[in-house]
Design a protein around this motif. Structure first.
Motif, PDB file in Angstrom:
ATOM      1  N   SER A   1       8.282  47.802  30.344  1.00  0.00           N
ATOM      2  CA  SER A   1       7.054  48.526  30.136  1.00  0.00           C
ATOM      3  C   SER A   1       7.094  49.988  29.757  1.00  0.00           C
ATOM      4  O   SER A   1       7.955  50.454  29.063  1.00  0.00           O
ATOM      5  CB  SER A   1       7.028  49.145  31.939  1.00  0.00           C
ATOM      6  N   ASN A   2       6.364  49.700  28.713  1.00  0.00           N
ATOM      7  CA  ASN A   2       5.872  50.418  27.484  1.00  0.00           C
ATOM      8  C   ASN A   2       4.581  51.218  27.277  1.00  0.00           C
ATOM      9  O   ASN A   2       5.226  52.497  27.189  1.00  0.00           O
ATOM     10  CB  ASN A   2       5.478  49.801  26.424  1.00  0.00           C
ATOM     11  N   SER A   3       3.959  50.988  28.936  1.00  0.00           N
ATOM     12  CA  SER A   3       3.032  51.492  29.064  1.00  0.00           C
ATOM     13  C   SER A   3       3.547  53.431  29.309  1.00  0.00           C
ATOM     14  O   SER A   3       2.888  54.088  28.661  1.00  0.00           O
ATOM     15  CB  SER A   3       2.177  51.756  29.988  1.00  0.00           C
ATOM     16  N   SER A   4       4.608  53.686  29.752  1.00  0.00           N
ATOM     17  CA  SER A   4       4.736  55.270  30.578  1.00  0.00           C
ATOM     18  C   SER A   4       5.075  55.715  29.427  1.00  0.00           C
ATOM     19  O   SER A   4       5.459  57.272  29.211  1.00  0.00           O
ATOM     20  CB  SER A   4       5.909  54.633  31.339  1.00  0.00           C
ATOM     21  N   THR A   5       5.547  55.566  28.172  1.00  0.00           N
ATOM     22  CA  THR A   5       5.738  56.245  27.021  1.00  0.00           C
ATOM     23  C   THR A   5       5.359  55.116  25.360  1.00  0.00           C
ATOM     24  O   THR A   5       6.098  55.798  24.519  1.00  0.00           O
ATOM     25  CB  THR A   5       7.836  55.979  27.083  1.00  0.00           C
ATOM     26  N   PRO A   6       3.832  55.262  25.429  1.00  0.00           N
ATOM     27  CA  PRO A   6       3.425  54.911  24.438  1.00  0.00           C
ATOM     28  C   PRO A   6       3.410  55.551  22.616  1.00  0.00           C
ATOM     29  O   PRO A   6       4.042  55.192  22.401  1.00  0.00           O
ATOM     30  CB  PRO A   6       1.848  54.802  24.903  1.00  0.00           C
ATOM     31  N   ALA A   7       3.462  57.054  23.508  1.00  0.00           N
ATOM     32  CA  ALA A   7       3.649  58.019  22.196  1.00  0.00           C
ATOM     33  C   ALA A   7       4.896  57.938  21.769  1.00  0.00           C
ATOM     34  O   ALA A   7       5.035  58.573  20.064  1.00  0.00           O
ATOM     35  CB  ALA A   7       2.841  59.249  22.661  1.00  0.00           C
ATOM     36  N   LEU A   8       5.590  57.575  22.323  1.00  0.00           N
ATOM     37  CA  LEU A   8       7.463  57.564  21.964  1.00  0.00           C
ATOM     38  C   LEU A   8       8.013  56.378  20.786  1.00  0.00           C
ATOM     39  O   LEU A   8       8.660  56.451  20.387  1.00  0.00           O
ATOM     40  CB  LEU A   8       8.041  57.732  22.846  1.00  0.00           C
ATOM     41  N   LEU A   9       7.913  55.618  21.091  1.00  0.00           N
ATOM     42  CA  LEU A   9       8.359  53.838  20.911  1.00  0.00           C
ATOM     43  C   LEU A   9       7.699  53.649  19.561  1.00  0.00           C
ATOM     44  O   LEU A   9       8.904  53.196  18.885  1.00  0.00           O
ATOM     45  CB  LEU A   9       7.424  52.924  21.957  1.00  0.00           C
ATOM     46  N   VAL A  10       6.759  54.046  19.148  1.00  0.00           N
ATOM     47  CA  VAL A  10       6.528  53.576  17.803  1.00  0.00           C
ATOM     48  C   VAL A  10       6.881  54.673  16.809  1.00  0.00           C
ATOM     49  O   VAL A  10       8.041  54.182  16.178  1.00  0.00           O
ATOM     50  CB  VAL A  10       4.945  53.997  17.332  1.00  0.00           C
ATOM     51  N   PRO A  11       7.431  56.372  16.995  1.00  0.00           N
ATOM     52  CA  PRO A  11       8.281  57.194  15.859  1.00  0.00           C
ATOM     53  C   PRO A  11       9.382  56.699  16.431  1.00  0.00           C
ATOM     54  O   PRO A  11      10.294  57.207  15.335  1.00  0.00           O
ATOM     55  CB  PRO A  11       7.602  58.320  16.511  1.00  0.00           C
ATOM     56  N   LEU A  12      10.285  56.314  17.265  1.00  0.00           N
ATOM     57  CA  LEU A  12      11.804  56.761  17.751  1.00  0.00           C
ATOM     58  C   LEU A  12      11.540  54.737  17.468  1.00  0.00           C
ATOM     59  O   LEU A  12      13.248  54.988  16.644  1.00  0.00           O
ATOM     60  CB  LEU A  12      11.510  56.465  19.300  1.00  0.00           C
ATOM     61  N   GLN A  13      11.523  53.618  17.151  1.00  0.00           N
ATOM     62  CA  GLN A  13      11.826  52.261  16.515  1.00  0.00           C
ATOM     63  C   GLN A  13      11.556  52.802  15.558  1.00  0.00           C
ATOM     64  O   GLN A  13      12.330  52.798  14.824  1.00  0.00           O
ATOM     65  CB  GLN A  13      10.488  51.413  16.563  1.00  0.00           C
ATOM     66  N   GLN A  14      10.829  53.552  14.846  1.00  0.00           N
ATOM     67  CA  GLN A  14      10.333  53.908  13.287  1.00  0.00           C
ATOM     68  C   GLN A  14      12.282  54.748  13.107  1.00  0.00           C
ATOM     69  O   GLN A  14      12.811  54.197  11.867  1.00  0.00           O
ATOM     70  CB  GLN A  14      10.027  54.656  12.443  1.00  0.00           C
ATOM     71  N   HIS A  15      11.967  55.579  13.777  1.00  0.00           N
ATOM     72  CA  HIS A  15      13.698  55.975  13.241  1.00  0.00           C
ATOM     73  C   HIS A  15      14.383  55.580  13.427  1.00  0.00           C
ATOM     74  O   HIS A  15      15.530  55.284  12.604  1.00  0.00           O
ATOM     75  CB  HIS A  15      13.665  57.117  14.975  1.00  0.00           C
ATOM     76  N   ILE A  16      15.347  55.190  15.014  1.00  0.00           N
ATOM     77  CA  ILE A  16      16.472  53.474  14.523  1.00  0.00           C
ATOM     78  C   ILE A  16      16.289  53.024  13.834  1.00  0.00           C
ATOM     79  O   ILE A  16      17.256  52.555  12.833  1.00  0.00           O
ATOM     80  CB  ILE A  16      16.252  52.849  15.894  1.00  0.00           C
ATOM     81  N   ASN A  17      14.622  52.234  13.438  1.00  0.00           N
ATOM     82  CA  ASN A  17      14.682  50.949  12.106  1.00  0.00           C
ATOM     83  C   ASN A  17      14.895  51.744  11.044  1.00  0.00           C
ATOM     84  O   ASN A  17      16.035  51.164   9.708  1.00  0.00           O
ATOM     85  CB  ASN A  17      13.301  49.878  12.047  1.00  0.00           C
TER      86      ASN A  17
END
Length: 458
Positions: A150-166
């Motif tokens: 489920s990505n809906s629980s943390t929608p605001a976090l996933l995008v910047p988090l993945q950008q950081h990891i990438n």
């Protein structure tokens, strides 16, 4: 360091088709090795990709919250390798990274699919070893997925988090692959180490040219130098550059190794110079197995019976004056020895006197085999041993009458001695922990080919 070899086993025994200098050795790794190397390489690649991820500054709450990220697991599901003509090897790996984000109040686990591609250039090092370097490398990232699906629980976090990891992984993954390759180069350096041949002799292989690389194989030209007491064995004549034809051995074999006539000549010259082919054959009285005594000789040579009325043991001193000659023909390898055999008997003061000496020619069939990383040989006598009298202190000698006796007392000890030497073997091109498996040996006109699988012993 040894763990790095899984990824680089492909490059660990690079075998060539280019001309090699004296004595010539040519080795070629074919496409068949790639799938095996890919399986072996997954584990070391997974360990190399287990990098450290710096803290992520979480802005989803009030203020910036430094959040620790840890890679829990890296699973390489796919590792493909292929040759790149005139360059080296292309690597394509698909991996799933599992991250744990230590977010308050509850941590978050993510899965991130990554595709990694790199090109490895193979060159000739300054000390005669293969040198591998990463020429290009990049990563492709899929969307991160929350572990619970489920990505809906943390929608605001996933995008910047993945950008950081990438951003972090894009550089670190390629640096990890480069580091893995550097460890591999140290391992490849063991190709040029001195390997014992006998108590006072060694062999050393080194590259003599840049690798020859096509879409089907990668190859190196190797120079094999044999040493006796630290001094190189040099053939007395100029040798012909050796090239390995394209279609020899077994189609589909992992490795194809070509050994030139010059390598065999050099090895035999070493054995001659070391005196390893010389031997003493001692007779025993009252022995049915070794009738080498003056009583038996006296029946064939009257003067021996006159000088030695009482039976005395006889010694054969076998000394190799001429260099042994190996001949390689299609499906047939032979060896010719031309020793001088001096026949001696003891005198009353315990010294030995020479009765006579013989020039001997022995033609032998040579059978070759491979065990782990060594080429070994066994011999058997071809036809009759040729005898001629070199000198005599006992008058006339009828060599026809000596043939049967020499076959009994000379042939078996010579074969036992020679086969023990050849059974010790001579090291083939190899690096630490890499063995030849299920090898087959083929004899061609002027060279020998070994078709073999490869086994890396971790």
């Amino acid at each position: 360091m040894a763990r790095a070899c899984g990824l680089g086993l492909l490059l660990a025994l690079l075998l060539p088709m280019v001309s090699a200098s004296m004595p010539g050795t040519v080795v070629r790794l074919n496409k068949a090795v790639l799938s095996s190397v890919s399986e072996i390489g997954k584990a070391p690649l997974q360990r190399a990709l287990q990098v450290t991820v710096p803290y992520f500054l979480d802005q989803s709450g009030e203020g910036l919250q430094p959040t620790r990220i840890q890679i829990l697991n890296v699973r390489v599901s796919r590792l493909d390798l292929k040759f790149i003509a005139d360059l080296g090897v292309h690597l394509l790996a698909a991996a799933n990274f599992t991250f744990k984000v230590f977010r308050i109040p509850e941590p978050l686990e993510l899965r991130l699919p990554v595709v990694l591609q790199a090109d490895a250039r193979v060159a000739q090092g300054s000390i005669g070893t293969p040198v591998v370097s990463i020429s290009t490398c990049f990563s492709l990232f899929d969307n991160a997925i929350a572990f619970d699906g489920s990505n809906s629980s943390t929608p605001a976090l996933l995008v910047p988090l993945q950008q950081h990891i990438n951003a972090v992984l894009r550089n670190k993954l390629c640096l990890s692959v480069s580091s893995l390759v550097q460890g591999l180069n140290v391992h490849l350096g063991t190709l040029i180490g001195l390997t014992p041949v006998g108590p006072e002799s060694q062999i050393r292989y080194s590259m003599v040219s840049v690798p020859s690389i096509t879409d089907d194989y990668i190859s190196l030209g190797l120079n094999a130098v044999l040493f006796l007491l630290g001094k190189p064995i040099v053939l007395p004549v100029d040798v012909t550059p050796f090239t390995l034809p394209q279609h020899v051995g077994i189609d589909g074999a992992m490795a194809t190794v070509g050994l030139s006539q010059d390598l065999f000549d050099s090895a035999l010259l070493l054995l001659q110079k070391a005196g390893a082919l010389n031997l003493d054959i001692t007779g025993q009285l009252n022995s049915d197995d070794n009738p080498l005594n003056t009583s038996v000789l006296g029946r064939l040579i009257p003067e021996v019976a006159r000088q030695f009325p009482q039976p005395m043991p006889v010694v054969l001193k076998v000394r190799l004056g001429a260099k042994p000659v190996a001949t390689l023909r299609a499906n047939n390898a032979t060896l010719q020895l031309q020793p001088v055999v001096e026949v001696l008997a003891p005198t009353s003061n315990s010294a030995f006197q020479s009765l006579f000496s013989l020039d001997v020619v022995v033609n032998l069939s040579l059978q070759l085999s491979v065990s782990k990383v060594k080429l070994q040989g066994t011999t058997s006598v071809l036809g009759a041993i040729q005898l001629s009298v070199a000198s005599s202190n006992v008058g006339f000698i009828d060599t026809d009458q000596l043939h049967a006796l020499m076959g009994t007392v000379f042939e078996k000890p010579l074969l036992d001695h020679l086969n023990a030497l050849l059974g010790m073997g001579i090291a083939l091109p190899n690096v630490v922990n890499l063995h030849y498996i299920t090898p087959e040996v083929f004899v061609y006109e002027g060279y020998v080919v070994i078709s073999s699988g490869l086994f890396y012993q971790r």
